[in-house]
Design a protein around this motif. Structure first.
Motif, PDB file in Angstrom:
ATOM      1  N   GLY A 137       0.790  -1.233   0.000  1.00 18.21           N
ATOM      2  CA  GLY A 137       0.000   0.000   0.000  1.00 18.21           C
ATOM      3  C   GLY A 137       0.819   1.279   0.000  1.00 18.21           C
ATOM      4  N   SER A 138       2.145   1.166  -0.143  1.00 22.88           N
ATOM      5  CA  SER A 138       2.971   2.379  -0.174  1.00 22.88           C
ATOM      6  C   SER A 138       2.648   3.183  -1.439  1.00 22.88           C
ATOM      7  CB  SER A 138       4.459   2.024  -0.120  1.00 22.88           C
ATOM      8  OG  SER A 138       4.821   1.243  -1.240  1.00 22.88           O
ATOM      9  N   HIS A 139       2.839   4.486  -1.370  1.00 22.57           N
ATOM     10  CA  HIS A 139       2.494   5.372  -2.479  1.00 22.57           C
ATOM     11  C   HIS A 139       3.590   5.354  -3.538  1.00 22.57           C
ATOM     12  CE1 HIS A 139      -0.489   7.905   0.071  1.00 22.57           C
ATOM     13  NE2 HIS A 139      -0.717   6.617   0.150  1.00 22.57           N
ATOM     14  N   LEU A 140       3.163   5.204  -4.810  1.00 23.86           N
ATOM     15  CA  LEU A 140       4.090   5.160  -5.935  1.00 23.86           C
ATOM     16  C   LEU A 140       4.042   6.445  -6.763  1.00 23.86           C
ATOM     17  CD1 LEU A 140       3.170   1.567  -7.154  1.00 23.86           C
ATOM     18  CD2 LEU A 140       4.998   2.217  -5.566  1.00 23.86           C
ATOM     19  N   LEU A 141       2.831   6.966  -6.952  1.00 24.96           N
ATOM     20  CA  LEU A 141       2.598   8.172  -7.745  1.00 24.96           C
ATOM     21  C   LEU A 141       1.516   8.999  -7.066  1.00 24.96           C
ATOM     22  CD1 LEU A 141       2.013   6.519 -11.245  1.00 24.96           C
ATOM     23  CD2 LEU A 141       4.123   7.622 -10.523  1.00 24.96           C
ATOM     24  N   GLU A 142       1.597  10.305  -7.227  1.00 28.32           N
ATOM     25  CA  GLU A 142       0.507  11.182  -6.815  1.00 28.32           C
ATOM     26  C   GLU A 142       0.068  11.965  -8.042  1.00 28.32           C
ATOM     27  OE1 GLU A 142       1.883  13.656  -3.626  1.00 28.32           O
ATOM     28  OE2 GLU A 142       1.535  12.095  -2.136  1.00 28.32           O
ATOM     29  N   GLY A 143      -1.228  12.007  -8.277  1.00 26.34           N
ATOM     30  CA  GLY A 143      -1.762  12.708  -9.429  1.00 26.34           C
ATOM     31  C   GLY A 143      -2.737  13.791  -9.019  1.00 26.34           C
ATOM     32  N   VAL A 185       8.702   7.081  -6.667  1.00 28.08           N
ATOM     33  CA  VAL A 185       9.657   5.967  -6.668  1.00 28.08           C
ATOM     34  C   VAL A 185      10.551   6.090  -7.896  1.00 28.08           C
ATOM     35  CG1 VAL A 185       8.193   4.382  -5.341  1.00 28.08           C
ATOM     36  CG2 VAL A 185       7.995   4.461  -7.832  1.00 28.08           C
ATOM     37  N   SER A 186      11.702   5.451  -7.857  1.00 26.66           N
ATOM     38  CA  SER A 186      12.674   5.586  -8.944  1.00 26.66           C
ATOM     39  C   SER A 186      12.162   5.063 -10.282  1.00 26.66           C
ATOM     40  CB  SER A 186      13.975   4.859  -8.575  1.00 26.66           C
ATOM     41  OG  SER A 186      13.717   3.481  -8.385  1.00 26.66           O
ATOM     42  N   TYR A 187      11.231   4.137 -10.282  1.00 27.18           N
ATOM     43  CA  TYR A 187      10.732   3.540 -11.521  1.00 27.18           C
ATOM     44  C   TYR A 187       9.396   4.144 -11.977  1.00 27.18           C
ATOM     45  CZ  TYR A 187       8.314   0.742  -7.978  1.00 27.18           C
ATOM     46  OH  TYR A 187       7.589   0.336  -6.889  1.00 27.18           O
ATOM     47  N   ALA A 188       9.059   5.318 -11.461  1.00 24.32           N
ATOM     48  CA  ALA A 188       7.779   5.960 -11.781  1.00 24.32           C
ATOM     49  C   ALA A 188       7.650   6.269 -13.267  1.00 24.32           C
ATOM     50  CB  ALA A 188       7.609   7.227 -10.959  1.00 24.32           C
ATOM     51  N   GLU A 189       8.733   6.663 -13.915  1.00 21.46           N
ATOM     52  CA  GLU A 189       8.655   7.015 -15.336  1.00 21.46           C
ATOM     53  C   GLU A 189       8.146   5.837 -16.164  1.00 21.46           C
ATOM     54  OE1 GLU A 189      11.470   8.678 -18.934  1.00 21.46           O
ATOM     55  OE2 GLU A 189      12.029   9.123 -16.868  1.00 21.46           O
ATOM     56  N   GLN A 190       8.585   4.634 -15.836  1.00 18.92           N
ATOM     57  CA  GLN A 190       8.108   3.438 -16.545  1.00 18.92           C
ATOM     58  C   GLN A 190       6.601   3.277 -16.360  1.00 18.92           C
ATOM     59  OE1 GLN A 190      11.110   1.016 -14.404  1.00 18.92           O
ATOM     60  NE2 GLN A 190      11.203  -0.087 -16.346  1.00 18.92           N
ATOM     61  N   MET A 191       6.124   3.578 -15.186  1.00 19.41           N
ATOM     62  CA  MET A 191       4.701   3.435 -14.887  1.00 19.41           C
ATOM     63  C   MET A 191       3.861   4.423 -15.688  1.00 19.41           C
ATOM     64  SD  MET A 191       5.055   3.067 -10.780  1.00 19.41           S
ATOM     65  CE  MET A 191       3.301   2.917 -10.513  1.00 19.41           C
ATOM     66  N   LEU A 192       4.440   5.562 -16.037  1.00 13.92           N
ATOM     67  CA  LEU A 192       3.693   6.617 -16.720  1.00 13.92           C
ATOM     68  C   LEU A 192       3.668   6.464 -18.239  1.00 13.92           C
ATOM     69  CD1 LEU A 192       4.930   9.602 -14.569  1.00 13.92           C
ATOM     70  CD2 LEU A 192       2.694   8.484 -14.497  1.00 13.92           C
TER      71      LEU A 192
END
Length: 94
Positions: free
Chosen positions: A36-42, A67-74
């Protein structure tokens, strides 16, 4: 949120402004499934404007990676928004 392959991604959010029928503003958080940790805030604002008997919908969104891998998620964010708007149009046309 559900990806094209059916994978579900936990999200949470708060509607901050509901000005029917003109505007929505909300914040959301993408969360890790495991803990449940936060990865992105929109932060998103949607406006609805009547123009010549039709509705112009404008979506403005900003996402902050936590998180360091946020760009991949976007990478699929634009496609996801386009699919959401397409579904909204199809619903309105019914």
């Amino acid at each position: 949120m559900r990806g094209p392959d059916g994978t579900e991604f936990p999200m949470g959010g708060i509607y901050e402004v509901v000005d029917e029928p003109n505007r929505l503003r909300y914040s959301c958080t993408a969360k890790a499934a495991a803990d449940g940790s936060h990865l992105l805030e929109g932060f998103t604002a949607v406006t609805f404007e009547e123009q010549d008997g039709k509705t112009l919908v404008t979506v403005e969104t900003k996402v902050v990676g936590l998180v360091s891998y946020a760009e991949q998620m976007l990478n699929g964010m634009e496609q996801g928004w386009n699919e959401t708007v397409d579904r909204m149009v199809a619903y309105a046309e019914k």
